[in-house]
Structure formats: C-alpha cells, structure tokens
Scaffold this active site. Structure first.
Site, PDB file in Angstrom:
ATOM      1  CG  ASP A 123      -2.351  -0.436   0.803  1.00  0.00           C
ATOM      2  OD1 ASP A 123      -2.549  -0.727  -0.391  1.00  0.00           O
ATOM      3  OD2 ASP A 123      -3.230  -0.480   1.669  1.00  0.00           O
ATOM      4  CG  ASP A 171      -8.389  -7.287  11.762  1.00  0.00           C
ATOM      5  OD1 ASP A 171      -8.288  -6.592  10.744  1.00  0.00           O
ATOM      6  OD2 ASP A 171      -7.782  -7.048  12.818  1.00  0.00           O
TER       7      ASP A 171
END
Ligand SMILES: *[C@@H]1O[C@H](CO)[C@@H](O)[C@H](O)[C@H]1NC(C)=O
Ligand SMILES: CC(=O)N[C@H]1CO[C@H](CO)[C@@H](O)[C@@H]1O
Length: 734
Positions: free
Chosen positions: A140, A447
């Site tokens: 990223d 998550d």
C-alpha cells in the site's frame, strides 16, 4: 487403509481443572456480592461530598463486578486442539489444495523492506508442494523500494528454498535463522554450502538496506526489470495506477530453483490509489488481493499475515488443513486462527505486549464458547466464507477434486493486464465488496467485525495454539507505541459495539449467546477507563481530605475485600505463570493494565464518542516497527521509554504524582494525629490502595526525577503534571 478414513484429522480436548475454576469463580462472585451489600448498607446518609464519592465508588465496583463476570464466562470452557499431520499426508498428499498467501505492507519507512521479504521468504519456504503455493505481497506504500526488495527475494528464493529442504532448517525466515543458527561443522562440504548461502543472504540484505536508506534504486538495477517502468507514472503514494507484477509464475516450467524444483508463484500488487477515492486501509488491500488472486491462482484456502510476522513453523499449512479437510467436522470451518506471538520480547516483557493471557487462555476460551475472533494476521481462511458465502449443507467441498477445476491459460503478462482492473479504485463501486463480501470497511479493527460476520453467516472458527508458535511478529518496543496501538484497538471495539454490527443485536439468534457475551470484554475495553480513573484518583484524594470510603480494617466487612483482592491477584498471577510468564512480568502486566486503562482506553472512548457525534474523524495509525539503537538498548534492559511528549504521558504522570502526595499525606495523618489508632483503622484500606498505586508507578517516578537518558519524562510533561497533581490535592484539601 480403509479404517483410516474414519480417524479424525484433529482432536479437541477440554482444559483440565474446570471444577476448580468454577469453585474459585463462585467464591469470587460471593465476595463481590458481599462488597455490594456493604456499600448498600453503610452508605453515608447526607447528600454531601462524602455521599457522592461513595456512590461513585459503588458504581465503579458494580462495573468491575460485571466485567469480572464476563471474564469468568470467557474462561469457563477452554479447549485445546491437536492435529494429526501424518493422517493428512496419508489420505491427501497427492490432492492437497492450493494455498494463497497474502502479505500486507503499508509503508517502507515504517516497515522496512528487509523485514517484509524475510516474511515473504519464510512463507514461500513452507513444507508444502511448491507448485500449489502462491504468495502475494500487497504494497500500500506503492514503493519501488519494496518492489526492488521483492525482486531480490525472488532471486534469492531459488537458492533459499532448496537449502531449507536440504538442511531441514527452522525457522525459514533467513534473518531469524542466521541470527541464532550454529554452522554445521561435521561435514566440510555442507559447511561450505551453508556459508555460501549465508553470504548471499548478507549481500542481499546489504543491497536492500542501502537502497532503502538512499531511498533510490540504482539506474543499472532499474533496467534489469521492466516492472520498474511502472514507477515512471507514479505521482505519489496516494496517487498512482495499479501496479501488478508476477515475479515468479509458478505455472511456467522455467520457473525452477537451482535444483530444478518448481517455485511458488510470487506476485507484487500495489492497488490503484486516487485522492478522490477512499482506500479503506488494510481491508481495502485485502479485498483487492482476494479479487486478483481469484484470477491468478484461485486457491480455496487463503492465509493472511502481516508483513512483520514470519512463519516460525514450516508445517503450519498442514496443521491448518487438518481442520478444513477433516471429513466429519471440517465442512463448516471458515477460518483457523493462530494466536499472535512475538519474537522481540524481553524476559519480563516490560510493556506487556505479549498479551500472554489473552492469547493463551482467553482465545481458547472463545474457541470453547463458539469460535475465536479473526485477529487480522496468522489466519487461514476458506475463500468462499471470506467472500461472503453463507454456510449451508452444500458447502461440503470435495477436496480431492478442487485442484482439477479449470485453470487459466493466459500468459503472465496477459494476466497482469487483465487483473489490473480488479485492483482499481472504481471496481468496488456499487458492489457488495466491503459490505457483504470480503473484509468490512469503516472500522479500525476491520478483522474483528469481518470474523464476527463470518460467524453470523453460520460458519465456525477454530483456534489452533500449538506449543511451537506458527507465526512470530514484532511487538511494540516503546510505551507510546504500545499505548497508541491499544487506543486503536479499544476504539475499534467500542465502535463495533455501538454500530449495527454489535455482537448483542447483530449476533442475536445467529451465534450462541455465550459467544456473544464473550465478545463483550473486548467491546467494552474502552469503557473501563472511567471506573479505573475513579479508583486510581478519588480514594487517594479522599484520604487527603479525611473521607473514609472503605470498611474499618477491624470490621468483618473487610473480609470480602481481602478475599476479592487476594484471590483475584493470586489467580491472575497463577494464570500468568502457567502461561510461561515471570512474576516480574506479571507485575509489569498489572502496571500496563493501569496505564492502558487510564490513557489508551480513555482516548479511545472519547474519540469514539466524538466520532459518533460527527465531530472528529478517526485515523488509522500504524505502529512503528523500527526504532533507533539507543531505544532498542533501553528496551533490552527493560527500562521504560517515555521520551516524546504526549497527553497520554501527562495523565500517567499526574496520577502517579497525585498518589504519592496522598500517600505521604495519609501516612502523616496516621503518624501525627493518630493517638488511639482510630484513624489507621478507618483509613487502612485507602492507604493500602494508595501504597499499591505508588509501588506500581515506581518507574514513573524514576523517569520523572532520576533518569537522565533520552527515554526520561519530557520536561514539559513533568511540570504540567506536577501542576495538575498539586491543584487536585489542593482542591481536595479545601
Ligand atoms: C520458533 O521455532 C523454533 C524452532 O525453529 C523453536 O525452537 C522456537 O521455540 C519457536 N518459537 C516459539 C515462540 O515458539
Ligand atoms: C526492532 C527490534 O527491536 N528488532 C530486534 C528483534 O530481536 C532481534 C533478536 O533478538 C534483534 O536482532 C532485533 O534488532
């Protein structure tokens, strides 16, 4: 062997000593009830300041009691899992499914490329048919430095993988291995090979570290691979096209190591970023990986690890498959979570970053209550479940045929082109990605919420916690890193609790009640800040003022307090030692417990509420993985690192100072005023509480007044907190 078919691939055992724990829990509950009875029957009558202080304490105790019940619930039914890898090989060796491994990195200055490729190399070297492995690195940071490091790693893998197999080495991250390994002296031929590999690794490491430091790729290197041309179009980290490079194409017969064995597929992906599109942090990266990998390798099982978390056991894939492939119980398992473990811990773990009890006891308790949460790393997923499929009886896969489903025939360069669109900014518009498919967006702990939704779709999850850890990561090495990390977690959990995905209403009717409740201790982490702050400040201030808030030490009401405190401390100490900790480590854990609750959770709480009211936006801060040598040195000596100013440190220092003033004041009161020991009788508990707080804060006094190194308390913080503490004490004594 026909009878083998019926032998399970894994086994579940309940923890021992459950009866003993239930007895302890029951006695603790009784003593807490007695404390409440005392609070109700002895509350001061008037509505004055004394009454308010008393009520506040009562509310705090009600909260602690409630929280304690939740913690007991999590521990009621822990289970431990064992796998049988030999049975797996017997039955499935030829038909093992493909595995896609996702490694996510975000910023080359915070997560140095050398760490990233060590993780990549360790997962490429799994003891598994190489042609069935595909490793994807999501960058990223969009950094050519990371790309360069990965390119070097792809070359090094050609000698590293055969070396791992030949020498049967563990762990398979070169850095971790060479750090501790002793050279084989028995065989000169072997020793030579060993040395040459070590030298190759060190050369590569040097090259990568120099380019990282210079932040520039040498011209000659840029010409070596067409992939670097992509960076001609990159304007910035936040504004660039999709970069997708298949560095090793596992299907290509020419992609072999020095021994002629096939290599795993290795892919570099940096998804498109444009300033006008939100990139959704790691969840966005994971979703882009899920889509691109579905075109390239489309393996039914996905492993995802953080870039600083290398594989410490080359058998972990086989362990995980023992769960998915089990004929009787495997069909509804969506993910197998390995607890987080850390390589960089000191003996007494001064910042309690190992989260020893959480990852040894609580996560197994979750498993017993219905399934552990997904914690974002070290987790094997069933691709369908992660992509949003609901569980039903037809989900039973025939693992023997799954490998023979149609494979793509396009060449790597065609694939690179056709996959780019899957990682573009606009691809997700008007789709279910980030909502019902893939990882969820819009929460700092995406998550957990993703795992919860998978469970709510009818799937089960498994915690696998082997003696030898599957993955080792890097723990925070300064106080602020640790506190900031916890702030983000606490904030994320509270956000989930307040959102429509709260376990209480979203999970209602979808997951078992005990699992719903097991999520609560984490959801409510942040809310602990208020009762803890109250308990750490008000009784001490009341001691200064002369308000007694606890029973006389000679009264029988003192007993439930004694029992609750000592039984609880002894139990938690026992649990800590059982998990492999030290007594000093336990004490450090208690200190961090106090620090986290009074700072991280407080800021997490306030930020979440502001966010709900639309007043502030939360930012995802990655915790720094590199620190300078001096800091590392202090960390190794287990000296607490305060260093740079932060409002969090102000709070810690103020509470520490306030308590030492009150403690001195309390002692003075006893010594000077006390003729008939009446005062001591009345205030013994408060003096004790104050004394414990002073003792636990010892390192804070040290860094504030005695230490001279750069890790000491910032001067501005010292002045500010002295002022605040004095002010509070003055107000209390008015
Ligand atoms: C990591 O693996 C090595 C063997 O390679 C083992 O000795 C060590 O105990 C493992 N570390 C942990 C924390 O389990
Ligand atoms: C970031 C950091 O502290 N890394 C250390 C982790 O532990 C190894 C071995 O103990 C050290 O060599 C690293 O410097």
């Amino acid at each position: 062997m026909a009878q083998d078919i019926h032998l399970p691939l894994f086994e579940t055992k309940s923890a021992k000593g459950r009866i003993l724990f239930q007895l302890y829990a029951a006695s603790l509950v009784v003593s807490i009830c007695l404390i409440y009875a005392y609070r109700v029957s002895y509350s001061p009558v008037d509505g004055g300041i004394e009454w308010w202080a008393w009520i506040g304490l009562f509310v705090a105790e009600l909260w602690f009691g409630f929280y304690c019940l939740l913690m007991i619930l999590v521990r009621l039914n822990p289970v431990h899992r064992y796998t049988f890898r030999d049975r797996l090989s017997q039955r499935y060796e030829k038909d093992l499914p493909g595995i896609d491994i996702f490694v996510c990195t975000a910023d080359p200055s915070i997560e140095p490329p050398i760490i990233v490729i060590n993780t990549v190399l360790s997962v490429m070297a799994y003891d598994y048919p190489q042609e069935k492995l595909s490793v994807y690195l999501s960058d990223d940071g969009g950094s050519d430095l990371t790309f360069y490091a990965l390119l070097e790693a792809s070359r090094f893998s050609k000698i590293w993988l055969p070396f791992c197999k030949k020498f049967k080495i563990e762990p398979r991250s070169p850095e971790a291995y060479f750090c501790t390994a002793i050279e084989p002296l028995d065989d000169p031929l072997k020793a030579r090979e060993w040395h040459s590999i070590k030298k190759s690794y060190e050369e590569m490491k040097m090259l990568i570290e120099t380019t990282t430091k210079l932040r520039q790729i040498p011209k000659a290197v840029r010409k070596e691979h067409r992939g670097f041309r992509e960076w001609d179009f990159v304007t910035s980290q936040r504004d660039h096209q999709t970069i997708l490079q298949i560095l090793i194409d596992g299907r290509d017969p020419k992609a072999v190591d020095v021994e002629g064995q096939p290599l795993p597929t290795l892919v570099y992906l940096s998804r498109e970023k444009r300033p006008q599109y939100h990139h959704n942090f790691k969840a966005g990266a994971m979703n882009a990986l899920i889509r691109t990998s579905s075109r390239i390798s489309n393996s039914p099982v996905i492993l995802n690890v953080d870039c600083d978390m290398y594989s410490n056991n080359s058998e972990s894939i086989r362990d995980a498959l023992c769960f998915f492939l089990d004929e009787c119980q495997g069909h509804n398992i969506a993910y197998v979570q390995f607890p987080q473990s850390f390589a960089n811990l000191t003996k007494n773990d001064v910042y309690a970053s190992s989260l020893l009890v959480t990852y040894r006891v609580e996560i197994e308790g979750y498993d017993g209550n219905g399934g552990p949460p997904y914690i974002g790393t070290g987790c094997f997923h069933r691709r369908d479940a992660l992509c949003g499929e609901k569980y039903n009886r037809e989900c039973k896969v025939d693992w023997k045929s799954v490998n023979h489903q149609g494979k793509v025939e396009e060449s790597a360069s065609v694939l690179e082109e056709t996959c780019k669109v899957l990682a573009s900014c606009t691809y997700e518009e008007d789709t279910e990605w980030g909502k019902e498919m893939g990882l969820k967006y819009g929460c700092p702990v995406e998550d957990i919420i993703t795992g919860l939704c998978i469970q709510c779709r009818g799937w089960r999850s498994i915690c696998f916690n082997p003696e030898r850890k599957g993955f080792l990561g890097v723990a925070p090495t300064t106080l602020l890193q640790s506190l900031v990390q916890h702030k983000r977690w606490a904030e994320g959990h509270l956000q989930i609790f307040l959102s429509k995905y709260s376990t209480l209403w979203y999970g209602h009717g979808r997951i078992p009640l005990k699992l719903q409740l097991s999520y609560l201790p984490y959801s409510l982490w942040a809310a602990n800040c208020w009762p803890t702050l109250y308990y750490a400040a008000i009784p001490s201030l009341c001691l200064l003022r002369g308000i007694s808030l606890f029973p006389k030490i000679s009264s029988p009401w003192t007993l439930p307090f004694v029992y609750a405190i000592f039984a609880n401390s002894l139990y938690s100490l026992g649990e800590f030692l059982w998990c492999g900790g030290t007594v000093q480590g336990w004490w450090n854990d208690q200190r961090m417990w106090l620090f986290k609750r009074t700072t991280s959770y407080l800021f997490g709480f306030i930020d979440t509420i502001l966010n709900r009211l639309g007043l502030a936006k939360s930012a995802f801060a990655i915790t720094e993985k590199t620190v300078d040598e001096e800091v590392t040195h202090r960390y190794e000596k287990e000296l607490m690192e305060f260093g740079s100013p932060s409002p969090m440190l102000n709070i810690i220092a103020t509470i520490a100072l306030l308590n030492i003033i009150s403690f001195v004041g309390g002692i003075r009161r006893v010594v000077i005023v006390d003729a008939q020991r009446e005062v001591f009788d009345q205030f013994a508990w408060q003096i004790l509480l104050c004394g414990v707080l002073v003792y636990i804060n010892m390192p804070v006094y040290q860094v504030t007044f005695f230490r001279k190194d750069n890790g000491r308390m910032p001067t501005s913080t010292t002045y500010w907190s002295i002022l605040c503490a004095l002010l509070a004490c003055a107000i209390a004594m008015l």
